[in-house]
Design a protein around this motif. Structure first.
Motif, PDB file in Angstrom:
ATOM      1  N   LEU A 145       0.619  -1.145  -0.153  1.00  0.00           N
ATOM      2  CA  LEU A 145      -0.086  -0.173  -0.001  1.00  0.00           C
ATOM      3  C   LEU A 145       1.059   1.728   0.159  1.00  0.00           C
ATOM      4  O   LEU A 145       2.032   1.144   1.039  1.00  0.00           O
ATOM      5  CB  LEU A 145      -0.961  -0.341   1.271  1.00  0.00           C
ATOM      6  N   VAL A 146       0.954   1.767  -0.932  1.00  0.00           N
ATOM      7  CA  VAL A 146       1.811   3.228  -0.849  1.00  0.00           C
ATOM      8  C   VAL A 146       0.395   4.650  -1.433  1.00  0.00           C
ATOM      9  O   VAL A 146      -0.379   4.594  -1.587  1.00  0.00           O
ATOM     10  CB  VAL A 146       2.286   2.808  -2.244  1.00  0.00           C
ATOM     11  N   MET A 147       0.465   5.756   0.231  1.00  0.00           N
ATOM     12  CA  MET A 147       0.346   7.064   0.019  1.00  0.00           C
ATOM     13  C   MET A 147       1.137   8.118   0.340  1.00  0.00           C
ATOM     14  O   MET A 147       2.301   7.978  -0.428  1.00  0.00           O
ATOM     15  CB  MET A 147      -0.312   6.591   1.121  1.00  0.00           C
ATOM     16  N   GLU A 148       0.897   8.920  -0.019  1.00  0.00           N
ATOM     17  CA  GLU A 148       1.857  10.244   0.023  1.00  0.00           C
ATOM     18  C   GLU A 148       2.175  10.562   1.218  1.00  0.00           C
ATOM     19  O   GLU A 148       1.456   9.861   2.506  1.00  0.00           O
ATOM     20  CB  GLU A 148       0.198  11.701  -0.283  1.00  0.00           C
ATOM     21  N   ASN A 149       3.358  10.820   1.490  1.00  0.00           N
ATOM     22  CA  ASN A 149       3.315  10.961   3.219  1.00  0.00           C
ATOM     23  C   ASN A 149       3.430  12.383   3.316  1.00  0.00           C
ATOM     24  O   ASN A 149       3.912  13.445   2.851  1.00  0.00           O
ATOM     25  CB  ASN A 149       4.998  10.536   3.021  1.00  0.00           C
ATOM     26  N   ILE A 150       2.316  12.283   3.821  1.00  0.00           N
ATOM     27  CA  ILE A 150       1.366  13.740   4.760  1.00  0.00           C
ATOM     28  C   ILE A 150       2.342  14.648   5.441  1.00  0.00           C
ATOM     29  O   ILE A 150       2.246  15.650   5.995  1.00  0.00           O
ATOM     30  CB  ILE A 150       0.254  13.148   5.331  1.00  0.00           C
ATOM     31  N   LYS A 151       3.709  13.444   5.878  1.00  0.00           N
ATOM     32  CA  LYS A 151       4.627  14.660   7.552  1.00  0.00           C
ATOM     33  C   LYS A 151       5.185  15.769   5.944  1.00  0.00           C
ATOM     34  O   LYS A 151       5.317  16.789   6.061  1.00  0.00           O
ATOM     35  CB  LYS A 151       5.479  13.597   7.625  1.00  0.00           C
ATOM     36  N   ALA A 152       5.863  15.104   4.446  1.00  0.00           N
ATOM     37  CA  ALA A 152       6.345  16.153   3.992  1.00  0.00           C
ATOM     38  C   ALA A 152       5.144  17.589   4.177  1.00  0.00           C
ATOM     39  O   ALA A 152       5.842  18.395   2.710  1.00  0.00           O
ATOM     40  CB  ALA A 152       6.895  15.389   2.892  1.00  0.00           C
ATOM     41  N   ALA A 153       4.255  17.444   4.191  1.00  0.00           N
ATOM     42  CA  ALA A 153       2.884  18.256   3.608  1.00  0.00           C
ATOM     43  C   ALA A 153       3.214  19.400   4.890  1.00  0.00           C
ATOM     44  O   ALA A 153       1.516  19.963   4.998  1.00  0.00           O
ATOM     45  CB  ALA A 153       1.935  17.737   2.799  1.00  0.00           C
ATOM     46  N   GLY A 154       3.249  19.062   5.675  1.00  0.00           N
ATOM     47  CA  GLY A 154       3.447  19.349   7.041  1.00  0.00           C
ATOM     48  C   GLY A 154       2.806  18.639   8.800  1.00  0.00           C
ATOM     49  O   GLY A 154       2.309  19.209   9.383  1.00  0.00           O
ATOM     50  N   TYR A 155       1.802  17.823   7.671  1.00  0.00           N
ATOM     51  CA  TYR A 155       1.380  16.858   9.339  1.00  0.00           C
ATOM     52  C   TYR A 155       2.177  16.359  10.102  1.00  0.00           C
ATOM     53  O   TYR A 155       3.425  15.498   9.676  1.00  0.00           O
ATOM     54  CB  TYR A 155       0.889  15.565   8.556  1.00  0.00           C
ATOM     55  N   MET A 156       1.481  16.614  11.781  1.00  0.00           N
ATOM     56  CA  MET A 156       2.705  15.608  12.522  1.00  0.00           C
ATOM     57  C   MET A 156       1.635  14.852  13.843  1.00  0.00           C
ATOM     58  O   MET A 156       0.240  15.829  13.922  1.00  0.00           O
ATOM     59  CB  MET A 156       3.854  16.816  13.259  1.00  0.00           C
ATOM     60  N   THR A 157       2.296  14.004  14.445  1.00  0.00           N
ATOM     61  CA  THR A 157       1.642  13.265  14.937  1.00  0.00           C
ATOM     62  C   THR A 157       1.870  14.427  16.856  1.00  0.00           C
ATOM     63  O   THR A 157       2.765  15.038  16.823  1.00  0.00           O
ATOM     64  CB  THR A 157       1.978  11.760  15.444  1.00  0.00           C
ATOM     65  N   ASN A 158       1.069  14.430  17.997  1.00  0.00           N
ATOM     66  CA  ASN A 158       1.495  14.754  18.919  1.00  0.00           C
ATOM     67  C   ASN A 158       2.058  13.878  19.758  1.00  0.00           C
ATOM     68  O   ASN A 158       1.913  12.957  19.748  1.00  0.00           O
ATOM     69  CB  ASN A 158      -0.047  15.033  19.483  1.00  0.00           C
ATOM     70  N   ASP A 159       3.103  14.294  20.689  1.00  0.00           N
ATOM     71  CA  ASP A 159       3.533  14.148  21.904  1.00  0.00           C
ATOM     72  C   ASP A 159       2.886  12.983  22.324  1.00  0.00           C
ATOM     73  O   ASP A 159       1.988  13.304  23.365  1.00  0.00           O
ATOM     74  CB  ASP A 159       4.715  14.416  22.333  1.00  0.00           C
ATOM     75  N   LYS A 160       2.849  11.874  22.192  1.00  0.00           N
ATOM     76  CA  LYS A 160       2.151  10.507  23.526  1.00  0.00           C
ATOM     77  C   LYS A 160       2.338  10.622  24.448  1.00  0.00           C
ATOM     78  O   LYS A 160       1.518  10.355  25.029  1.00  0.00           O
ATOM     79  CB  LYS A 160       2.666   9.566  22.946  1.00  0.00           C
ATOM     80  N   ASN A 267      -3.649   8.787  20.268  1.00  0.00           N
ATOM     81  CA  ASN A 267      -2.913  10.146  20.018  1.00  0.00           C
ATOM     82  C   ASN A 267      -2.409   9.879  18.626  1.00  0.00           C
ATOM     83  O   ASN A 267      -1.931  10.748  17.343  1.00  0.00           O
ATOM     84  CB  ASN A 267      -1.856  10.012  20.715  1.00  0.00           C
ATOM     85  N   CYS A 268      -1.100   9.092  18.157  1.00  0.00           N
ATOM     86  CA  CYS A 268      -0.706   8.442  17.211  1.00  0.00           C
ATOM     87  C   CYS A 268      -1.473   7.704  16.197  1.00  0.00           C
ATOM     88  O   CYS A 268      -0.464   7.930  14.951  1.00  0.00           O
ATOM     89  CB  CYS A 268       1.355   7.847  17.699  1.00  0.00           C
ATOM     90  N   ASN A 269      -2.150   7.883  16.263  1.00  0.00           N
ATOM     91  CA  ASN A 269      -3.122   7.605  14.608  1.00  0.00           C
ATOM     92  C   ASN A 269      -4.107   9.370  14.294  1.00  0.00           C
ATOM     93  O   ASN A 269      -4.720   8.690  13.502  1.00  0.00           O
ATOM     94  CB  ASN A 269      -3.899   6.299  14.799  1.00  0.00           C
ATOM     95  N   ILE A 270      -3.578   9.749  15.038  1.00  0.00           N
ATOM     96  CA  ILE A 270      -4.263  11.171  14.279  1.00  0.00           C
ATOM     97  C   ILE A 270      -3.001  12.785  14.219  1.00  0.00           C
ATOM     98  O   ILE A 270      -2.535  12.466  14.922  1.00  0.00           O
ATOM     99  CB  ILE A 270      -4.953  11.500  15.503  1.00  0.00           C
ATOM    100  N   MET A 271      -2.804  12.805  13.034  1.00  0.00           N
ATOM    101  CA  MET A 271      -1.956  13.749  12.082  1.00  0.00           C
ATOM    102  C   MET A 271      -2.241  14.946  12.364  1.00  0.00           C
ATOM    103  O   MET A 271      -3.833  14.654  11.802  1.00  0.00           O
ATOM    104  CB  MET A 271      -0.914  13.124  10.924  1.00  0.00           C
ATOM    105  N   PHE A 272      -2.036  16.140  12.364  1.00  0.00           N
ATOM    106  CA  PHE A 272      -2.118  17.381  12.740  1.00  0.00           C
ATOM    107  C   PHE A 272      -1.844  18.451  11.664  1.00  0.00           C
ATOM    108  O   PHE A 272      -0.394  18.512  11.576  1.00  0.00           O
ATOM    109  CB  PHE A 272      -2.935  17.955  14.234  1.00  0.00           C
ATOM    110  N   LYS A 273      -1.988  19.193  10.931  1.00  0.00           N
ATOM    111  CA  LYS A 273      -1.979  20.669  10.109  1.00  0.00           C
ATOM    112  C   LYS A 273      -1.573  22.355  10.900  1.00  0.00           C
ATOM    113  O   LYS A 273      -3.181  22.137  11.611  1.00  0.00           O
ATOM    114  CB  LYS A 273      -1.117  20.428   8.577  1.00  0.00           C
ATOM    115  N   TYR A 274      -0.766  22.555  10.918  1.00  0.00           N
ATOM    116  CA  TYR A 274      -0.735  23.752  11.208  1.00  0.00           C
ATOM    117  C   TYR A 274      -0.854  25.155  10.774  1.00  0.00           C
ATOM    118  O   TYR A 274       0.547  25.357   9.930  1.00  0.00           O
ATOM    119  CB  TYR A 274      -0.031  24.018  13.065  1.00  0.00           C
ATOM    120  N   GLN A 275      -1.187  25.908  10.640  1.00  0.00           N
ATOM    121  CA  GLN A 275      -0.455  27.385  10.210  1.00  0.00           C
ATOM    122  C   GLN A 275       0.152  28.350  11.175  1.00  0.00           C
ATOM    123  O   GLN A 275      -0.194  28.951  12.420  1.00  0.00           O
ATOM    124  CB  GLN A 275      -1.699  28.409   9.453  1.00  0.00           C
ATOM    125  N   GLN A 276       1.226  28.877  10.230  1.00  0.00           N
ATOM    126  CA  GLN A 276       1.975  29.629  11.588  1.00  0.00           C
ATOM    127  C   GLN A 276       1.505  30.859  11.242  1.00  0.00           C
ATOM    128  O   GLN A 276       1.674  31.671   9.755  1.00  0.00           O
ATOM    129  CB  GLN A 276       3.639  29.135  11.421  1.00  0.00           C
TER     130      GLN A 276
END
Length: 460
Positions: A145-160, A267-276
């Motif tokens: 299964l190949v997906m876009e790497n959403i980390k490269a788009a700025g998404y990150m997980t919260n500190d568990k 926590n670690c199966n939810i990824m968030f993106k932020y606007q600075q």
């Protein structure tokens, strides 16, 4: 376009396969597109031991695309690829529970179907958010299964270790309420399980829980014995296994099957993106995506809510904000099901809260187990594994024999073997708890134990 065998793992990824896979993806929009890979790199996507169901790797690719003479263009891809776990026992268990199939179908079909239904009924509503699928294959002997790497788009997980704060929890329950509501409404007119039978909840999914519960409770007693004044509660928890098991299974006897649930919503199966913001200090939560759908099934939505709140928040947050959080979920769920033509006229907030209290046993048991597994720093599966001597090419025949033996063991695994396996896994956590060196683990575990006691979960 000629077919090509999928790689069995990250070490088998080749330039030729990447070109084939990307050409198939790009040709969906521009038929006949060819892809020439100039360079690519592969690295592990998560720390060793955290991928229980699969091997996750990140693949960065620079390529040239062409759909005709004079139409060449360069493109960079940041992808995440999942393969069956390299350990034969983990791979066999994965196949047994069809985790890989369920996750692939989520990306390939299910979310597309649900989003189309949502767009037709409530076009102004935002879509269910998961990473974009690039390529997938599953035919029994091959899986990727190949997906876009959403980390490269700025998404990150919260500190568990910190857990989710109230704003992140509310945004998370809002998103899972959408999944629950859309699938619930879809089922009223389309029969979800008839189209996607692999998501049918099966009793065998519960077989692993008793073994984990037994040994996790021993660790709970160890935790309580480190706290002055908790001796009586330690004795109660030490005798609670049969009580909790009975309540847990009774819950599933009359749990209800209502909607598509994530099943591992923490926590670690939810990824968030932020606007600075311009000041560089403040940031606003901008986007959210839900990942890792291998444990999804058709069930009661409370399993996702209980799991999230008990694995990913502090007791202080639950005591202070639980009503606001549950109100948020209930409002989104009932409003969206109504808009989609499937209202729940008798599901008032008070009835919803009764469901929440009734399913607290699920929150405690899964929360207790997951907290130990995810917050421990000595958990055996998180230790980095170096290369094996069996990786040497000349020893391939021996490696194949060893792997086939492991696979055979996995197929025969039963409650007794599973219990011993779990006991070995959780023993190091008990030593860590007794040492008192992991304050976050001990504090979160103590919180869920005291909360469960207040709710009478250890009583007959």
């Amino acid at each position: 376009m000629a077919k090509m065998k999928a790689p069995s793992g990250s070490k088998k990824i080749t330039k030729a396969w990447l070109e084939f896979m990307l050409a198939e993806y790009e040709s969906k929009e521009r038929p006949g597109t060819s892809v020439s890979v100039a360079d690519f790199s592969v690295k592990q996507g998560i720390p060793p031991g955290e991928g229980f169901n699969s091997e996750l790797v990140l693949v960065d690719i620079t390529a040239e695309l062409s759909s005709g003479p004079g139409d060449a263009q360069e493109k960079t891809y940041h992808l995440a690829a999942k393969f069956l776990h390299v350990d034969p026992i983990a791979a066999e268990l994965n196949r047994r529970f069809q985790s890989h199939i369920k996750e692939l179908r989520m990306y390939a079909e299910v979310v597309h179907e649900l989003n189309a239904f949502l767009a037709a009924g409530v076009p102004e509503e935002s879509q269910i958010c998961i990473p974009k699928m690039i390529y997938g294959k599953e035919n029994g002997s091959e899986y990727v299964l190949v997906m876009e790497n959403i980390k490269a788009a700025g998404y990150m997980t919260n500190d568990k270790r910190k857990g989710l704060d109230v704003d992140h929890v509310k945004r998370s329950v809002e998103e899972i309420a959408k999944v629950h509501a859309v699938s619930y409404a879809y089922n009223k007119s389309h029969n979800f399980l008839e189209k996607f039978p692999c998501y049918q909840f099966k009793a065998k999914y519960l077989n692993i829980i008793p073994a984990f519960l037994k040994f996790s409770l021993k660790n709970c007693v160890a935790c309580l014995n480190t706290v002055k004044g908790k001796e009586e509660l330690a004795q109660k928890v030490g005798k609670a296994h049969p009580i909790l098991s009975k309540k847990f299974h009774a819950l599933f006897d009359d749990f209800g099957n209502e909607c598509l649930c994530h099943g591992d919503f923490w926590n670690c199966n939810i990824m968030f993106k932020y606007q600075q913001h311009d000041d560089g200090q403040e940031q606003t939560l901008e986007g959210i995506k839900l990942i890792d759908w291998g444990n999804s099934s058709w069930h009661n939505p409370m399993i996702d809510l209980q799991y999230l709140l008990h694995t990913s928040t502090t007791l202080e947050l639950r005591k202070t904000h639980i009503d606001d959080i549950l109100q948020k979920y209930h409002t989104v769920f009932t409003s969206l099901t109504t808009k989609l033509g499937a209202p729940l006229p008798h599901y008032s907030y008070s009835a919803f809260r009764e469901d929440w209290e009734r399913t607290a046993i699920y929150g405690f048991i899964l929360g207790n187990i997951t907290i130990q597994g995810t917050l421990s720093t000595t958990y055996s599966t998180t230790k980095s594994q170096g290369p094996s001597i069996l990786d040497h090419g000349a020893l391939t025949p021996i490696r194949l024999v060893v792997n086939s033996i492991k696979t055979g063991m996995a197929k025969l695994i039963g409650p007794i073997i599973l219990g011993k396996f779990v006991g070995i896994m959780l023993k190091p956590i008990q030593r860590e708890i007794l040492s008192g060196t992991n304050e976050v683990l001990n504090a979160r575990l103590l919180d869920v134990l005291c909360e469960a006691d207040e709710k009478g979960l250890f009583d007959e």
